[in-house]
Design a protein around this motif. Structure first.
Motif, mmCIF file in Angstrom:
data_model
loop_
_atom_site.group_PDB
_atom_site.id
_atom_site.type_symbol
_atom_site.label_atom_id
_atom_site.label_comp_id
_atom_site.label_asym_id
_atom_site.label_seq_id
_atom_site.Cartn_x
_atom_site.Cartn_y
_atom_site.Cartn_z
ATOM 1 N N GLU A 1 0.822 -1.206 0.000
ATOM 2 C CA GLU A 1 0.000 0.000 0.000
ATOM 3 C C GLU A 1 0.860 1.262 0.000
ATOM 4 O O GLU A 1 1.818 1.384 0.774
ATOM 5 C CB GLU A 1 -0.926 0.015 1.219
ATOM 6 N N ASN B 1 -3.712 -12.181 -3.648
ATOM 7 C CA ASN B 1 -4.192 -11.600 -2.393
ATOM 8 C C ASN B 1 -3.261 -10.501 -1.875
ATOM 9 O O ASN B 1 -2.921 -10.453 -0.693
ATOM 10 C CB ASN B 1 -4.367 -12.696 -1.327
ATOM 11 N N ASN C 1 -2.249 -6.344 -1.409
ATOM 12 C CA ASN C 1 -2.822 -5.008 -1.271
ATOM 13 C C ASN C 1 -1.876 -3.993 -1.902
ATOM 14 O O ASN C 1 -0.771 -3.762 -1.402
ATOM 15 C CB ASN C 1 -3.029 -4.677 0.212
ATOM 16 N N THR D 1 -3.121 -0.861 -2.817
ATOM 17 C CA THR D 1 -3.925 0.351 -2.788
ATOM 18 C C THR D 1 -3.059 1.606 -2.750
ATOM 19 O O THR D 1 -2.146 1.724 -1.926
ATOM 20 C CB THR D 1 -4.851 0.350 -1.549
ATOM 21 N N LYS E 1 -7.430 -11.834 -6.654
ATOM 22 C CA LYS E 1 -7.942 -11.334 -5.382
ATOM 23 C C LYS E 1 -7.040 -10.244 -4.799
ATOM 24 O O LYS E 1 -6.702 -10.262 -3.609
ATOM 25 C CB LYS E 1 -8.137 -12.478 -4.376
ATOM 26 N N CYS E 2 -6.654 -9.300 -5.643
ATOM 27 C CA CYS E 2 -5.809 -8.190 -5.211
ATOM 28 C C CYS E 2 -6.625 -6.899 -5.137
ATOM 29 O O CYS E 2 -7.647 -6.763 -5.791
ATOM 30 C CB CYS E 2 -4.641 -7.988 -6.182
ATOM 31 N N ASN E 3 -6.134 -5.959 -4.332
ATOM 32 C CA ASN E 3 -6.728 -4.634 -4.295
ATOM 33 C C ASN E 3 -5.758 -3.648 -4.924
ATOM 34 O O ASN E 3 -4.693 -3.367 -4.373
ATOM 35 C CB ASN E 3 -7.041 -4.216 -2.853
ATOM 36 N N SER F 1 -6.921 -0.580 -6.047
ATOM 37 C CA SER F 1 -7.677 0.664 -6.107
ATOM 38 C C SER F 1 -6.769 1.870 -5.940
ATOM 39 O O SER F 1 -5.836 1.877 -5.129
ATOM 40 C CB SER F 1 -8.759 0.675 -5.026
ATOM 41 N N SER G 1 -10.487 -9.146 -8.509
ATOM 42 C CA SER G 1 -9.717 -8.042 -7.936
ATOM 43 C C SER G 1 -10.508 -6.734 -7.941
ATOM 44 O O SER G 1 -11.478 -6.570 -8.673
ATOM 45 C CB SER G 1 -8.398 -7.865 -8.700
ATOM 46 N N LYS G 2 -10.048 -5.810 -7.120
ATOM 47 C CA LYS G 2 -10.672 -4.497 -7.002
ATOM 48 C C LYS G 2 -9.740 -3.468 -7.625
ATOM 49 O O LYS G 2 -8.578 -3.352 -7.228
ATOM 50 C CB LYS G 2 -10.923 -4.178 -5.526
ATOM 51 N N CYS H 1 -14.287 -8.647 -11.470
ATOM 52 C CA CYS H 1 -13.560 -7.520 -10.875
ATOM 53 C C CYS H 1 -14.484 -6.321 -10.674
ATOM 54 O O CYS H 1 -15.529 -6.205 -11.302
ATOM 55 C CB CYS H 1 -12.385 -7.105 -11.760
#
Length: 198
Positions: A20, A36, A38, A40, A56-58, A60, A77-78, A103
């Motif tokens: 992050e 998985n 992060n 962000t 399954k990652c973020n 954003s 994912s997001k 997604c």
């Protein structure tokens, strides 16, 4: 595992990692897996992602100035609020072949990009700017397009099967050969100032 700038990562697997708000510059990722993770608010400047997968990652609000994505897959994912126009999109490379499955990409910007043969499957695509985008031969199946913008968009031979909640003016976009589910296709008539009678 940490990610360092000015590096090369070949066939590396990043699992359950938190990146992050990190900044990475001039780095190559080739055939890497992110599982998985992060990411962000991270900033990837002048990076290249080639045949990478994100599961399954973020991602954003990531920033991608002058970074290039080629043949990358995003699954579960997001990817909210990304300005994809800041990336590097070679003028003559029409087939970056990005794939998004299950997604969330809401609030993203694809304005005027050449995204031929891009795959969006079972994605939430709210409030996305697709104006002037080239989406020839893309798949946009089982997606939710609530409040997304289409204007002068090339949607030739796009498969919209199962996709809903779109507002696409057939007079302002190119739809030759596009495929729609029978019921959802009625939404194409709403901007024509005609009455539909049951």
């Amino acid at each position: 595992m940490e990610i360092e700038s000015h590096g090369e990562y070949l066939e590396q697997k990043f699992s359950d990692s938190d990146f992050e708000d990190e900044t990475v510059k001039h780095t190559l990722f080739e055939r890497c897996e992110f599982i998985n993770c992060n990411l962000t608010g991270s900033r990837f400047a002048d990076c290249r992602f080639v045949e990478c997968t994100f599961f399954k990652c973020n991602l954003s609000l990531i920033s991608i100035p002058n970074s290039r994505f080629s043949a990358c897959e995003f699954n579960g994912s997001k990817l909210v609020g990304i300005d994809w126009t800041k990336g590097y999109w070679p003028r003559f490379d029409f087939y970056s072949q990005l794939s998004f499955k299950s997604c969330i990409l809401s609030g993203s910007n694809f304005f005027a990009l050449k995204l031929h043969e891009t795959h969006f499957d079972d994605c939430r695509l709210h409030d996305i700017d697709f104006r002037n985008t080239e989406l020839n031969k893309s798949m946009m199946t089982d997606c939710d397009l609530t409040n997304s913008l289409f204007m002068q968009t090339n949607l030739t031979s796009v498969d919209f099967t199962g996709t809903h909640s779109f507002t696409i003016d057939i007079r302002q976009n190119t739809l030759k050969g596009a495929k729609f589910s029978r019921f959802e296709a009625l939404e194409l008539l709403y901007g024509l100032d005609i009455q539909l009678v049951d």
